[in-house]
Design a protein around this motif. Structure first.
Motif, mmCIF file in Angstrom:
data_model
loop_
_atom_site.group_PDB
_atom_site.id
_atom_site.type_symbol
_atom_site.label_atom_id
_atom_site.label_comp_id
_atom_site.label_asym_id
_atom_site.label_seq_id
_atom_site.Cartn_x
_atom_site.Cartn_y
_atom_site.Cartn_z
ATOM 1 N N THR A 68 0.836 -1.202 0.000
ATOM 2 C CA THR A 68 0.000 0.000 0.000
ATOM 3 C C THR A 68 0.869 1.251 0.000
ATOM 4 O OG1 THR A 68 -0.127 -0.003 2.440
ATOM 5 C CG2 THR A 68 -1.898 -1.124 1.236
ATOM 6 N N ARG A 117 0.864 5.191 1.529
ATOM 7 C CA ARG A 117 0.209 5.964 2.577
ATOM 8 C C ARG A 117 -0.544 7.168 2.007
ATOM 9 N NH1 ARG A 117 4.788 7.282 6.759
ATOM 10 N NH2 ARG A 117 6.105 7.094 4.910
ATOM 11 N N GLN A 140 -4.750 2.121 6.253
ATOM 12 C CA GLN A 140 -3.404 1.600 6.009
ATOM 13 C C GLN A 140 -2.803 2.197 4.749
ATOM 14 O OE1 GLN A 140 -2.207 -1.374 7.931
ATOM 15 N NE2 GLN A 140 -1.010 -2.566 6.495
ATOM 16 N N SER A 161 -7.196 -0.869 8.569
ATOM 17 C CA SER A 161 -6.857 -1.809 9.639
ATOM 18 C C SER A 161 -8.085 -1.979 10.516
ATOM 19 C CB SER A 161 -5.689 -1.266 10.467
ATOM 20 O OG SER A 161 -5.570 -2.000 11.673
ATOM 21 N N SER A 215 -7.463 -1.202 14.192
ATOM 22 C CA SER A 215 -7.507 0.215 14.563
ATOM 23 C C SER A 215 -8.936 0.722 14.616
ATOM 24 C CB SER A 215 -6.695 1.049 13.568
ATOM 25 O OG SER A 215 -5.327 0.737 13.644
ATOM 26 N N LYS A 241 -2.636 -1.761 17.194
ATOM 27 C CA LYS A 241 -2.229 -2.197 15.860
ATOM 28 C C LYS A 241 -0.959 -3.037 15.955
ATOM 29 C CE LYS A 241 -1.937 -0.363 11.171
ATOM 30 N NZ LYS A 241 -1.913 0.869 10.331
ATOM 31 N N ASP A 287 1.336 -6.973 10.278
ATOM 32 C CA ASP A 287 0.608 -8.061 9.626
ATOM 33 C C ASP A 287 1.536 -9.248 9.372
ATOM 34 O OD1 ASP A 287 -1.693 -6.445 9.465
ATOM 35 O OD2 ASP A 287 -0.922 -5.477 7.663
#
Length: 533
Positions: A52, A54, A63, A77, A80, A86, A89
């Motif tokens: 991903t 940001r 995320q 997430s 979250s 958090k 992963d």
């Protein structure tokens, strides 16, 4: 369940309604040892956690953005969103792609299985003792598939608490934003300065040269594949394929008889220039800046020199920073004539087999009317783009910036740019990224924001790129501020890149622009008083 696509099992009877006695399918998953469920019909697919990028000014729950088969997917997430700590992963983590006004991804710790539940097995949430907001639950299932209790999540309710703007588009008939408006809006902001010339500067053997920006079509990286054209001059490197168009490449170092310095060839850049008759790529050591120079600072090259050899391509010399910095301005039409580009183009026309040496997978050529030209720059590990029409200049960061008392944290100070006081803002700080120490790759991009010229420090300017409109799509709207600043993303699937396209006018709030305007006025007052004294 490990398949990337959701699995629908056919065990047991199933009806289409959800009345008493009907069978419903749910996907169960774990978050922090708690068991949750999602309605099977909501979940479009289940995928591994993708890479991903940001999103600036977004909640930590987002995320980032990912590419899902050519479409941009916002990935959240779920930990979250549920108020849990958090964590990184692992291999077991998966993303549930759920349709909520648009496809959205939710990261869960582990997907368990698919369960079949009769509607009368689903109980109300009022009686459960779990420490969780009951507003985000649709119900609970007890004693099923080895679990004492499974909580059914309402994803829409979860997002509405933190990302209400995601649902505004649906209430207003969808986010039908015309990509063409991006160009129209930028054209309205373009400053017309008749007494200045806008130049793209580049380096060759530690010397600076420049070209009028009107001749610059694009700036790209040196291609990995270059096909030689036989019986051409030594400075003719060959031809490259750019969106199914063959472009001749000229080694400008060779034209100017400059020795190679041993720098890696892959670090060079190609400046695509155009004339009324043709297009060619100039291979240079690096592209430095986009600068505006007053015509008064441009001195014609003495006529004696301008008629001799390679100097006939140089029309003007610019003296900047008190004469410490000299820039030679290249006359594009004269340069192309001296390099005998037309001869090369004729030879290229005879090489029908040249295209076959390139990958057959190249993108189809896109007309200029179907592209947006963007300046691409890097912040942290993300790529951003702004319309080139907004960019006034791109300059180096000076050794020292004058501090501004009581200014916001993201304002680094001011500099004197050819007699103009220019406020400088750290774009990392403005967009909520961690700061970094100064380095040689950083640049200042200068925009004109409501009449105020403002500079923003970025990590590096990567390229000037034409992006097909077909690759541009509306960005997920996850906050009011982010929705104004980041309206579009360019999803370049073949390049495996997601470029977030910023609206420069929203880089500053109205209060910030007022503050910067006051700085301008005070600077002018100080300069006037200094002159009077």
């Amino acid at each position: 369940m490990t398949s990337t696509q959701k699995e629908k099992t056919g065990n047991g009877p199933e009806t289409n309604d959800k009345g008493k006695g009907s069978i419903q399918q749910y996907i169960t998953f774990l978050i922090d040892k708690e068991v949750f469920a999602a309605e099977m019909e909501e979940v479009q697919e289940i995928i591994r956690v993708p890479q991903t990028v940001r999103v600036p000014l977004a909640s930590p729950s987002l995320q980032g953005l990912a590419n899902l088969r050519g479409k941009t997917l916002a990935v959240f997430s779920l930990r979250s969103l549920l108020g849990l700590e958090k964590r990184k992963d692992d291999e077991a983590a998966r993303v549930l792609v759920v349709e909520i006004t648009q496809p959205l991804g939710f990261i869960v710790d582990h997907v368990s299985n698919v369960i079949h539940v009769e509607s009368d097995q689903i109980e109300e949430v009022a009686g459960i003792q779990e420490n969780i907001d009951k507003e985000i639950l649709r119900g609970v299932i007890k004693n099923v598939s080895g679990f004492s209790m499974v909580m059914i999540l309402n994803f829409s309710k979860i997002l509405q608490r933190e990302f209400a703007s995601l649902f505004l588009g649906a209430k207003n008939g969808g986010r039908k934003v015309s990509v063409a408006s991006l160009k129209r809006e930028t054209e309205e902001q373009t400053e017309k300065v008749s007494e200045e010339v806008q130049l793209v500067s580049f380096s060759l053997a530690q010397q600076e040269y420049a070209i009028d920006i009107s001749h610059v079509k694009e700036i790209v990286q040196i291609p990995s594949t270059i096909v030689r054209v036989p019986h051409t001059h030594a400075y003719m490197l060959g031809i490259m394929n750019l969106r199914d168009t063959l472009i001749p490449l000229i080694d400008v170092r060779n034209v100017f008889e400059l020795e190679e310095d041993g720098e890696g060839f892959d670090r060079k850049r190609v400046v695509l220039i155009t004339t009324a008759t043709t297009t060619a790529g100039l291979v240079v050591d690096g592209v430095s800046e986009v600068i505006r120079i007053s015509k008064e600072e441009m001195e014609p090259l003495p006529s004696l020199l301008s008629t001799e050899g390679k100097l006939s391509d140089i029309g003007y010399i610019c003296r900047l920073e008190g004469g410490k910095r000299l820039i030679s301005i290249l006359l594009v039409d004269q340069f192309m004539k001296n390099c005998k580009i037309q001869e090369t183009m004729k030879k290229m026309g005879e090489l029908d087999m040249a295209k076959e040496e390139f990958s057959k997978d190249v993108a189809k050529e896109v007309s200029l009317e179907e592209e947006n030209q963007m300046v691409i720059f890097r912040l942290a590990d993300c790529e951003f783009g702004v319309p080139i029409e907004h960019v006034q200049e791109i300059v180096r960061i000076p050794e020292a910036l004058a501090h501004i008392p009581k200014a916001p944290e993201f304002v680094e100070g001011v500099i004197n740019l050819r007699g103009t006081i220019l406020p400088i803002i750290d774009l990392r700080k403005r967009l909520g990224f961690t700061t970094q120490s100064r380095n040689d790759r950083q640049r200042i991009i200068v925009f004109l924001l409501d009449g105020i010229r403002t500079g923003f420090i970025v990590d590096a300017v990567l390229e000037v790129k034409k992006i097909p409109k077909a690759s541009i799509e509306p960005a997920p709207q996850v906050s009011g501020e982010q929705a104004k600043l980041l309206r579009f993303v360019a999803n370049l699937e073949q390049e495996k890149r997601i470029i977030q396209l910023l609206e420069p006018r929203h880089l500053l709030e109205e209060a910030d622009r007022t503050m910067l305007s006051q700085i301008d006025r005070e600077a002018e007052t100080d300069e006037t008083e200094g002159t009077d004294r």
